[in-house]
Structure formats: structure tokens, C-alpha cells
Write a protein that holds these residues in place. Structure first.
Motif, PDB file in Angstrom:
ATOM      1  N   TYR A  33       0.834  -1.205   0.000  1.00 41.47           N
ATOM      2  CA  TYR A  33       0.000   0.000   0.000  1.00 41.47           C
ATOM      3  C   TYR A  33       0.873   1.261   0.000  1.00 41.47           C
ATOM      4  O   TYR A  33       0.649   2.181  -0.782  1.00 41.47           O
ATOM      5  CB  TYR A  33      -0.912  -0.044   1.223  1.00 41.47           C
ATOM      6  N   HIS A  37       1.796   4.619  -2.828  1.00 40.93           N
ATOM      7  CA  HIS A  37       1.730   6.042  -2.493  1.00 40.93           C
ATOM      8  C   HIS A  37       3.092   6.711  -2.575  1.00 40.93           C
ATOM      9  O   HIS A  37       3.200   7.848  -3.006  1.00 40.93           O
ATOM     10  CB  HIS A  37       1.172   6.236  -1.081  1.00 40.93           C
ATOM     11  N   TYR A  73      -4.474   0.574   7.538  1.00 39.62           N
ATOM     12  CA  TYR A  73      -4.550   1.362   6.299  1.00 39.62           C
ATOM     13  C   TYR A  73      -4.774   2.839   6.604  1.00 39.62           C
ATOM     14  O   TYR A  73      -4.209   3.707   5.947  1.00 39.62           O
ATOM     15  CB  TYR A  73      -5.678   0.865   5.387  1.00 39.62           C
ATOM     16  N   GLY A  77      -2.166   5.538   5.504  1.00 45.45           N
ATOM     17  CA  GLY A  77      -2.634   6.596   4.605  1.00 45.45           C
ATOM     18  C   GLY A  77      -2.317   7.984   5.153  1.00 45.45           C
ATOM     19  O   GLY A  77      -1.868   8.862   4.419  1.00 45.45           O
ATOM     20  N   CYS A  80       1.407   8.606   4.800  1.00 47.21           N
ATOM     21  CA  CYS A  80       1.779   8.901   3.408  1.00 47.21           C
ATOM     22  C   CYS A  80       1.423  10.343   3.055  1.00 47.21           C
ATOM     23  O   CYS A  80       2.193  11.036   2.394  1.00 47.21           O
ATOM     24  CB  CYS A  80       1.086   7.932   2.452  1.00 47.21           C
ATOM     25  N   LYS A  81       0.264  10.789   3.506  1.00 48.83           N
ATOM     26  CA  LYS A  81      -0.136  12.179   3.246  1.00 48.83           C
ATOM     27  C   LYS A  81       0.829  13.140   3.932  1.00 48.83           C
ATOM     28  O   LYS A  81       1.231  14.142   3.343  1.00 48.83           O
ATOM     29  CB  LYS A  81      -1.563  12.422   3.734  1.00 48.83           C
ATOM     30  N   ASP A 121      -5.851  13.162  -4.689  1.00 50.30           N
ATOM     31  CA  ASP A 121      -5.687  12.213  -3.584  1.00 50.30           C
ATOM     32  C   ASP A 121      -6.915  11.361  -3.324  1.00 50.30           C
ATOM     33  O   ASP A 121      -6.802  10.158  -3.116  1.00 50.30           O
ATOM     34  CB  ASP A 121      -5.306  12.949  -2.294  1.00 50.30           C
ATOM     35  N   GLU A 122      -8.092  11.969  -3.299  1.00 47.37           N
ATOM     36  CA  GLU A 122      -9.299  11.207  -2.960  1.00 47.37           C
ATOM     37  C   GLU A 122      -9.617  10.148  -4.011  1.00 47.37           C
ATOM     38  O   GLU A 122     -10.196   9.118  -3.705  1.00 47.37           O
ATOM     39  CB  GLU A 122     -10.507  12.123  -2.722  1.00 47.37           C
ATOM     40  N   SER A 124      -7.105   8.723  -6.143  1.00 48.13           N
ATOM     41  CA  SER A 124      -6.022   7.730  -6.151  1.00 48.13           C
ATOM     42  C   SER A 124      -6.140   6.786  -4.967  1.00 48.13           C
ATOM     43  O   SER A 124      -5.846   5.598  -5.081  1.00 48.13           O
ATOM     44  CB  SER A 124      -4.652   8.409  -6.163  1.00 48.13           C
ATOM     45  N   GLU A 125      -6.613   7.279  -3.840  1.00 50.19           N
ATOM     46  CA  GLU A 125      -6.772   6.438  -2.651  1.00 50.19           C
ATOM     47  C   GLU A 125      -7.735   5.289  -2.934  1.00 50.19           C
ATOM     48  O   GLU A 125      -7.471   4.138  -2.603  1.00 50.19           O
ATOM     49  CB  GLU A 125      -7.272   7.283  -1.478  1.00 50.19           C
ATOM     50  N   LEU A 129      -6.579   1.290  -3.114  1.00 56.66           N
ATOM     51  CA  LEU A 129      -7.188   0.310  -2.209  1.00 56.66           C
ATOM     52  C   LEU A 129      -7.937  -0.785  -2.968  1.00 56.66           C
ATOM     53  O   LEU A 129      -7.859  -1.958  -2.615  1.00 56.66           O
ATOM     54  CB  LEU A 129      -8.132   1.004  -1.226  1.00 56.66           C
ATOM     55  N   LEU A 144     -12.057   4.854   4.646  1.00 53.14           N
ATOM     56  CA  LEU A 144     -12.021   6.286   4.366  1.00 53.14           C
ATOM     57  C   LEU A 144     -13.090   7.064   5.134  1.00 53.14           C
ATOM     58  O   LEU A 144     -13.131   8.290   5.050  1.00 53.14           O
ATOM     59  CB  LEU A 144     -12.176   6.536   2.862  1.00 53.14           C
TER      60      LEU A 144
END
Length: 172
Positions: A33, A37, A73, A77, A80-81, A121-122, A124-125, A129, A144
Motif C-alpha cells: 500500500y 503512495h 490502512y 494513509g 503517506c499524506k 488524492d481522494e 487515487s486512494e 485500495l 475512508l
């Protein structure tokens, strides 16, 4: 009860063997994962390690509610951000030039990863996943913390943008 419930109970009581088993079980999927990213393998490993450190740091107050991997996750996540927010410049190694290839128009893995990285981002996330981690849409909504219809909308929008980025008329 499932295996994770008992594993977490053992970890809360200080069982290091249970912690090792937990890491061995989830490390590969979290690393995969993070790699989608973070393109740099070493940074992805660092973020994966940090994910488990944060999980274990919060273990005493962690309440098991099923699907512990979803919590991992979320942590990964967020890390990563944060990585991209803190990092002002990511040094990328130059790729060697490729020779002419008649199959060049077919997107390869690197093309797809690059295209996914160019999505908001929203979007690609959701793609990462679903396609790269194999998580169901309903579980993505839980991870999410958004509704299933929004997940489906983002997936549809992401597919459309990927087709454009990859120069395809159909597919995905």
C-alpha cells in the motif's frame, strides 16, 4: 471471534510472539500500500515501519471492532499524506531511455502507477485500495469513513481520468 481479536488480546498482555505474528501477517500488505503512495522503496519501508510503531503505541487504548487491517490502512494513509506535506522535493532517479517498442501504446505498470499518482488524492486512494490492495468497495468506505455511493462515484471518476491520462478509449 476471529484470529485478530485473540492476537490483539495477547499483544495487549505483552506477548511479543503475538506482536511478531501480527507484523508478519500485515507487513506485506501495508508495505505494498505504501509503495503505491510513495515511489521510493526506502521511504515506503520507513512509513510501513512507522505505521506499526504507531499502532503498537496506541495498542493499550485500541478497541477491536473487526478488520484491524483497516485501521492499519488509515494510519499508513495518514503517514503517506504527511510525507508529501513535509517533503518539499522528492529526488527521483532518472529512468534509462527505452528503445523503440511496437507495444509502447500499451500502458505498462510504471505508466499506470504514474497515472494513478497524478490523480487527486481522494481518487487515487480509492484506486489503490481497490485495484492494488484488493479491498472491497464497502470496506474502502469504512477505511475512508465515507459512504459507499461516494466511493463508487470516486471510482467511476478515477477510471475516467485514468483513461484520459493513459490515452485509452476503453478499458480499466
Amino acid at each position: 471471534m476471529d484470529k485478530d481479536f485473540f492476537l490483539i488480546q495477547k499483544m495487549k498482555s505483552g506477548d511479543e510472539e503475538a506482536m511478531e505474528c501480527f507484523v508478519q501477517q500485515y507487513y506485506p500488505v501495508i508495505l505494498k500500500y505504501c509503495r503505491y503512495h510513495i515511489q521510493d522503496r526506502e521511504y515506503a519501508k520507513d512509513i510501513t515501519q512507522e505505521t506499526f510503531e504507531r499502532f503498537f503505541g496506541r495498542l493499550p487504548e485500541y478497541r477491536y471492532m473487526g478488520k484491524t487491517v483497516n485501521y492499519l490502512y488509515v494510519i499508513a494513509g495518514n503517514l503517506c499524506k504527511s510525507f508529501y506535506q513535509k517533503k518539499t522535493e522528492l529526488v527521483m532517479e532518472e529512468l534509462p531511455e527505452q528503445e523503440e517498442n511496437p507495444m509502447e501504446e500499451i500502458p505498462n505498470q510504471l505508466d499506470v502507477e504514474t497515472a494513478v499518482g497524478r490523480l487527486p488524492d481522494e481518487l487515487s486512494e480509492v484506486v489503490i485500495l481497490y485495484y492494488f490492495q484488493g479491498i472491497k468497495l464497502k470496506e474502502i468506505a469504512q477505511i475512508l469513513q465515507i459512504g459507499l455511493p461516494l466511493v463508487k462515484y470516486r471510482m467511476k471518476k478515477a477510471k475516467k481520468q485514468l483513461r484520459t491520462l493513459l490515452g485509452e478509449e476503453e478499458g480499466i
